[in-house]
Design a protein around this motif. Structure first.
Motif, PDB file in Angstrom:
ATOM      1  N   PHE A  48      58.772 -14.534  36.564  1.00  0.00           N
ATOM      2  CA  PHE A  48      59.948 -13.648  36.382  1.00  0.00           C
ATOM      3  C   PHE A  48      60.912 -12.894  37.485  1.00  0.00           C
ATOM      4  CE2 PHE A  48      62.410 -11.651  33.875  1.00  0.00           C
ATOM      5  CZ  PHE A  48      64.530 -12.076  33.982  1.00  0.00           C
ATOM      6  N   ASP A  49      62.265 -13.564  38.434  1.00  0.00           N
ATOM      7  CA  ASP A  49      62.886 -12.378  39.166  1.00  0.00           C
ATOM      8  C   ASP A  49      64.390 -12.790  38.628  1.00  0.00           C
ATOM      9  OD1 ASP A  49      63.780 -10.763  40.963  1.00  0.00           O
ATOM     10  OD2 ASP A  49      63.174 -11.227  42.220  1.00  0.00           O
ATOM     11  N   PRO A  50      64.784 -11.910  38.049  1.00  0.00           N
ATOM     12  CA  PRO A  50      66.242 -12.007  37.440  1.00  0.00           C
ATOM     13  C   PRO A  50      67.395 -11.545  38.767  1.00  0.00           C
ATOM     14  CG  PRO A  50      65.217  -9.403  36.634  1.00  0.00           C
ATOM     15  CD  PRO A  50      64.098 -10.545  36.986  1.00  0.00           C
ATOM     16  N   ARG A  51      66.783 -10.901  39.686  1.00  0.00           N
ATOM     17  CA  ARG A  51      66.917 -10.485  40.848  1.00  0.00           C
ATOM     18  C   ARG A  51      68.769  -9.593  40.096  1.00  0.00           C
ATOM     19  NH1 ARG A  51      68.979 -14.318  44.306  1.00  0.00           N
ATOM     20  NH2 ARG A  51      68.736 -12.428  45.886  1.00  0.00           N
ATOM     21  N   TYR A  52      68.784  -8.930  38.879  1.00  0.00           N
ATOM     22  CA  TYR A  52      69.494  -7.857  39.015  1.00  0.00           C
ATOM     23  C   TYR A  52      70.226  -7.480  40.065  1.00  0.00           C
ATOM     24  CZ  TYR A  52      67.969  -9.155  33.979  1.00  0.00           C
ATOM     25  OH  TYR A  52      68.062  -9.389  32.832  1.00  0.00           O
ATOM     26  N   LEU A  53      72.250  -7.461  40.000  1.00  0.00           N
ATOM     27  CA  LEU A  53      72.433  -6.651  40.522  1.00  0.00           C
ATOM     28  C   LEU A  53      72.385  -7.008  42.155  1.00  0.00           C
ATOM     29  CD1 LEU A  53      73.352  -3.154  38.994  1.00  0.00           C
ATOM     30  CD2 LEU A  53      74.507  -5.247  38.793  1.00  0.00           C
ATOM     31  N   SER A  54      71.825  -8.188  42.618  1.00  0.00           N
ATOM     32  CA  SER A  54      71.666  -8.525  43.647  1.00  0.00           C
ATOM     33  C   SER A  54      72.919  -8.570  44.731  1.00  0.00           C
ATOM     34  CB  SER A  54      70.048  -9.216  44.019  1.00  0.00           C
ATOM     35  OG  SER A  54      70.356 -10.583  42.972  1.00  0.00           O
ATOM     36  N   HIS A  55      73.719  -9.512  43.811  1.00  0.00           N
ATOM     37  CA  HIS A  55      75.044  -9.317  44.785  1.00  0.00           C
ATOM     38  C   HIS A  55      75.738  -8.125  44.586  1.00  0.00           C
ATOM     39  CE1 HIS A  55      78.756 -11.629  45.918  1.00  0.00           C
ATOM     40  NE2 HIS A  55      78.090 -12.730  46.474  1.00  0.00           N
ATOM     41  N   PRO A  56      76.223  -7.679  45.680  1.00  0.00           N
ATOM     42  CA  PRO A  56      77.224  -6.288  46.059  1.00  0.00           C
ATOM     43  C   PRO A  56      78.765  -6.007  44.685  1.00  0.00           C
ATOM     44  CG  PRO A  56      77.287  -7.105  47.282  1.00  0.00           C
ATOM     45  CD  PRO A  56      76.160  -8.487  47.043  1.00  0.00           C
ATOM     46  N   LEU A  57      78.570  -7.510  44.508  1.00  0.00           N
ATOM     47  CA  LEU A  57      79.928  -7.609  43.676  1.00  0.00           C
ATOM     48  C   LEU A  57      79.842  -6.709  41.702  1.00  0.00           C
ATOM     49  CD1 LEU A  57      82.603 -10.678  44.322  1.00  0.00           C
ATOM     50  CD2 LEU A  57      83.123  -7.981  44.412  1.00  0.00           C
ATOM     51  N   GLY A  91      68.911   2.671  35.024  1.00  0.00           N
ATOM     52  CA  GLY A  91      69.402   3.476  33.398  1.00  0.00           C
ATOM     53  C   GLY A  91      70.188   2.042  33.258  1.00  0.00           C
ATOM     54  N   PHE A  92      70.622   1.139  34.677  1.00  0.00           N
ATOM     55  CA  PHE A  92      70.876  -0.674  33.837  1.00  0.00           C
ATOM     56  C   PHE A  92      69.979  -1.193  33.538  1.00  0.00           C
ATOM     57  CE2 PHE A  92      68.838  -2.874  37.599  1.00  0.00           C
ATOM     58  CZ  PHE A  92      69.018  -4.137  37.074  1.00  0.00           C
TER      59      PHE A  92
END
Length: 516
Positions: free
Chosen positions: A345-354, A405-406
């Protein structure tokens, strides 16, 4: 889908006691709520002073609700209903509302602690795969469940793609790497994962302020337990129910009115990734730029969120929230042929800068809320004192706060998306897995593009809709979305392969609840 949101709900209107607490209920539009469904929804009977200050503070910022959020379009800050039975302050959920009333029916069998290994298939003359059952184990002993009608996969966003891949439905390259036979080559399985990344700013409440941290003090916990047992109220009858749906422009000052368009132009080029993703993200970008469309959900609560030592100086008040329509996409795939192994599992949170930029702006907006009365009256320094080591909010400290902390929003969707197959889809509009005749996925994993809020209502609505689709396709009596159900007896030998009681109850019980 709107009728199905109403179908599962039994909205219980607030009484005079809620008004006496100062909770604004004027936004409630009962026409957009359901009445008579299995799941009760009501306002909590108890709110801390910080919670009571929430809606008036947003109103003082010019952000009072402009409608009932249940309508899917309104914006503003309010106190939202919870899945709770009024008068009892008890959670209303699939287990006690869908499953328990029908648990003794002869055509419903619930097996707990079961691990599904794979769906068993044959093929028909049209080349479609026909599910004939599934292999599963309980306490290490293997079994086969046979089906002559439907197999419903409802393992949730995290487990449904794993079930499909273990059954030979997924990307051929991935399945071949584990020596598995590919029955349907569809690399979309497990892709398109989405969640609501969230983060909050910790403020120091005034000395003596009532917060949920009390529950970590054994003596205070015992007191509140007694209050709940005797009166069904108090802290244990509450929860996080103060939220606001806001557009990106609403959380920015007038000097930053051009920031959304500047950031979208800078960080989104409209040519991202796999097939179908561009159409999704084009729509997401459009929402971000629309001042009448939600971009974030913000909330506030008085409590640490983790176990502190029960001392006054450890109390916290958090104001923050999540990105409602994220650009980032992750994935979930098998890492072995063993169903007992959790998937990769790789959620890739915040991988997009927007996503990062929107979440960053939301943290700055938290300070607007904390320093506005009446919220400011409950926080030290009128809402300017942050929990150490955080001393101030600036671009550098907010970036560090988010990186450290996210957390997840626990609103995971998308890994078996309902889209055209050539655009990234796994299931069709009737929730059938592409290439199969009688396998459906019925859970939040089918959602192609994230919704603006929490996913519990979404999941119930999907389940109710799926139950009607299945009945229609089996040529039984169709149950309408309103009025009394009519007899239906066509679900013997239908299997729900579920990874959780909640999802199993939503699906297995729904599919037979009108049966004879």
């Amino acid at each position: 889908m709107a009728p199905y949101y109403r179908k599962f709900e039994n909205f219980q209107a607030p009484g005079p006691s809620i008004e006496r607490l100062g909770i604004n209920t004027a936004y409630i539009n009962e026409a957009v709520h359901g009445h008579g469904g299995p799941i009760n929804a009501s306002l909590s009977p108890f709110y801390t002073p910080v919670q009571q200050a929430w809606a008036p503070t947003l109103a003082n910022l010019g952000l009072a609700p402009n409608g009932d959020p249940r309508d899917g379009v309104s914006l503003g800050g309010y106190t939202n209903p919870m899945v709770m039975t009024i008068g009892k302050a008890q959670r209303s959920f699939a287990g006690n509302s869908y499953w328990k009333p029908f648990a003794q029916r002869p055509n419903l069998h619930t097996i707990t602690k079961a691990v599904v290994q794979n769906v068993v298939f044959s093929s028909n003359s049209s080349g479609e795969l026909v599910a004939t059952g599934l292999n599963f184990s309980v306490d290490g002993k293997s079994y086969i469940a046979k089906s002559t009608k439907e197999v419903i996969v409802s393992g949730g966003t995290m487990k449904s793609p794993q079930m499909l891949e273990l059954s030979g439905i997924g990307g051929a390259e991935l399945l071949n790497s584990f020596g598995m036979k590919t029955l349907i080559d569809n690399p979309n399985v497990g892709e398109n994962f989405q969640d609501h990344p969230q983060c909050g700013v910790p403020f120091v409440p005034n000395t003596g302020e009532l917060t949920f941290d009390e529950l970590y003090d054994p003596e205070r916990n015992a007191y509140w337990t007694k209050v709940y047992d005797q009166n069904h109220t108090g802290i244990l009858a509450g929860g996080i129910s103060q939220t606001a749906q806001l557009s990106w422009s609403q959380i920015l000052g007038p000097e930053k009115k051009n920031r959304p368009s500047e950031m979208v132009a800078k960080l989104y080029n409209g040519s991202e990734g796999r097939p179908g993703l561009k159409a999704q993200l084009d729509l997401t970008a459009k929402k971000l730029l629309d001042p009448n469309e939600q971009a974030v959900q913000t909330s506030g609560t008085a409590g640490n969120g983790g176990k502190p030592k029960p001392r006054e100086e450890n109390k916290r008040a958090f104001i923050g929230g999540f990105v409602a329509h994220p650009f980032s996409r992750g994935y979930i795939h098998i890492k072995s042929k063993d169903a007992a192994d959790d998937p990769k599992f790789d959620p890739r949170y915040l991988s997009h800068p927007l996503d990062f930029e929107v979440l960053k702006d939301l943290q700055f907006f938290s300070l607007n809320i904390s320093t506005t009365p009446p919220m400011s009256h409950h926080l030290q320094g009128n809402g300017t004192v942050l929990v150490p080591p955080l001393k101030e909010l600036n671009d550098s400290t907010v970036r560090k706060l988010i990186n450290a902390g996210f957390i997840t929003g626990w609103h995971v969707v998308g890994s078996c998306a309902m889209m055209p197959r050539d655009q990234g889809g796994v299931v069709d509009p009737r929730l059938r897995v592409y290439g199969t005749k009688n396998v459906r996925v019925v859970d939040a994993s089918i959602v192609p593009l994230h919704v603006r809020g929490n996913t519990v209502s979404l999941t119930y609505a999907i389940a109710e809709k799926a139950a009607d689709l299945i009945k229609q396709d089996l040529n039984g009596t169709v149950v309408g979305t309103a009025g009394a159900p009519r007899p239906f007896t066509g679900f013997a030998n239908t299997i729900s392969a579920s990874g959780s009681l909640l999802l199993m109850a939503c699906i297995a019980v729904l599919t037979i609840r009108y049966g004879g």
